[in-house]
Design a protein around this motif. Structure first.
Motif, PDB file in Angstrom:
ATOM      1  N   ARG A  42       0.831  -1.211   0.000  1.00 52.00           N
ATOM      2  CA  ARG A  42       0.000   0.000   0.000  1.00 52.00           C
ATOM      3  C   ARG A  42       0.862   1.256   0.000  1.00 52.00           C
ATOM      4  NH1 ARG A  42      -2.503   3.714   3.306  1.00 52.00           N
ATOM      5  NH2 ARG A  42      -4.675   4.178   2.819  1.00 52.00           N
ATOM      6  N   GLU A  43       1.878   1.285   0.854  1.00 51.15           N
ATOM      7  CA  GLU A  43       2.768   2.447   0.914  1.00 51.15           C
ATOM      8  C   GLU A  43       3.506   2.643  -0.407  1.00 51.15           C
ATOM      9  OE1 GLU A  43       2.946   4.792   3.268  1.00 51.15           O
ATOM     10  OE2 GLU A  43       1.290   3.701   4.199  1.00 51.15           O
ATOM     11  N   ILE A  46       1.026   4.044  -2.923  1.00 45.17           N
ATOM     12  CA  ILE A  46       0.756   5.459  -2.650  1.00 45.17           C
ATOM     13  C   ILE A  46       1.922   6.318  -3.125  1.00 45.17           C
ATOM     14  CG2 ILE A  46       0.530   7.164  -0.788  1.00 45.17           C
ATOM     15  CD1 ILE A  46      -1.239   5.094   0.668  1.00 45.17           C
ATOM     16  N   ARG A  47       3.157   5.908  -2.848  1.00 42.22           N
ATOM     17  CA  ARG A  47       4.330   6.677  -3.315  1.00 42.22           C
ATOM     18  C   ARG A  47       4.348   6.774  -4.834  1.00 42.22           C
ATOM     19  NH1 ARG A  47       6.945   3.896   0.738  1.00 42.22           N
ATOM     20  NH2 ARG A  47       7.832   2.425  -0.742  1.00 42.22           N
ATOM     21  N   LYS A  49       1.704   6.561  -6.877  1.00 42.38           N
ATOM     22  CA  LYS A  49       0.608   7.451  -7.277  1.00 42.38           C
ATOM     23  C   LYS A  49       0.959   8.911  -7.002  1.00 42.38           C
ATOM     24  CE  LYS A  49      -2.711   4.681  -8.678  1.00 42.38           C
ATOM     25  NZ  LYS A  49      -3.266   4.748 -10.007  1.00 42.38           N
ATOM     26  N   GLU A  50       1.592   9.180  -5.866  1.00 42.12           N
ATOM     27  CA  GLU A  50       1.986  10.553  -5.539  1.00 42.12           C
ATOM     28  C   GLU A  50       3.004  11.082  -6.549  1.00 42.12           C
ATOM     29  OE1 GLU A  50       3.322  10.376  -1.473  1.00 42.12           O
ATOM     30  OE2 GLU A  50       1.288  10.636  -0.686  1.00 42.12           O
ATOM     31  N   PHE A 145       0.525  16.241  -0.184  1.00 41.23           N
ATOM     32  CA  PHE A 145      -0.534  15.310  -0.545  1.00 41.23           C
ATOM     33  C   PHE A 145      -1.492  15.159   0.625  1.00 41.23           C
ATOM     34  CE2 PHE A 145       3.159  14.227  -3.045  1.00 41.23           C
ATOM     35  CZ  PHE A 145       2.624  14.182  -4.311  1.00 41.23           C
ATOM     36  N   GLN A 147      -4.928  12.609   1.471  1.00 44.75           N
ATOM     37  CA  GLN A 147      -5.858  11.565   1.039  1.00 44.75           C
ATOM     38  C   GLN A 147      -7.242  11.853   1.625  1.00 44.75           C
ATOM     39  OE1 GLN A 147      -4.524   7.550   1.690  1.00 44.75           O
ATOM     40  NE2 GLN A 147      -2.409   8.165   1.420  1.00 44.75           N
TER      41      GLN A 147
END
Length: 158
Positions: A42-43, A46-47, A49-50, A145, A147
């Protein structure tokens, strides 16, 4: 109870207890390891996607930069050109750009144009997060960012 049965029970009971204990420990560790792997994945997602979002925002800034530096445009003409450009820009399969002024009034929203002109500073998502307030805070802090939950409405192109 015969002695033979007692000896078998004395042998089997500790074996069953040890087997059950080892099984429980193995299942517990497997569950913890799986949860850890999910967290790491997940992390990482997210990185990724960011990073992609940061690249898309930089492209959007490049697309509107000329309006800010064109001396032939009035301020209102430049703002209108920026709005039109942001309304047309997309990224990914369902990404779009939106803009708010520093007071929380929506300036651009290509998917929900009925939001344009509305002050959404106190808008909360279903978790109670004041998302526009948080986004403005991030922007005033220099970027970042945040969420939040948002129900996207699909845009039907004709």
């Amino acid at each position: 109870m015969p002695l033979k049965a007692k000896l078998i029970l004395l042998t089997l009971i500790p074996l069953i207890i040890v087997t059950a204990s080892v099984s429980w420990i193995t299942l517990h560790q497997a569950k913890a390891l799986g949860e850890n792997e999910i967290s790491i994945f997940r992390e990482s997602l997210i990185r990724t996607k960011e990073s992609a979002l940061k690249d898309s925002v930089e492209l959007a800034f490049d697309a509107i930069d000329h309006a800010y530096h064109d001396p032939t445009l009035s301020e209102e003409e430049a703002k209108n050109e920026v709005r039109e450009t942001l309304n047309r820009l997309r990224y990914g399969s369902d990404g779009y750009f939106f803009a708010y002024d520093k007071h929380g009034t929506n300036l651009v929203h290509p998917i929900l144009p009925e939001l344009v002109g509305r002050n959404l500073l106190k808008l909360q998502d279903q978790d109670g997060d004041y998302l526009i307030e948080a986004l403005l805070f991030q922007a005033q802090a220099g970027g970042g960012f945040h969420q939040y939950l948002w129900q996207k409405r699909l845009l039907v192109r004709r």
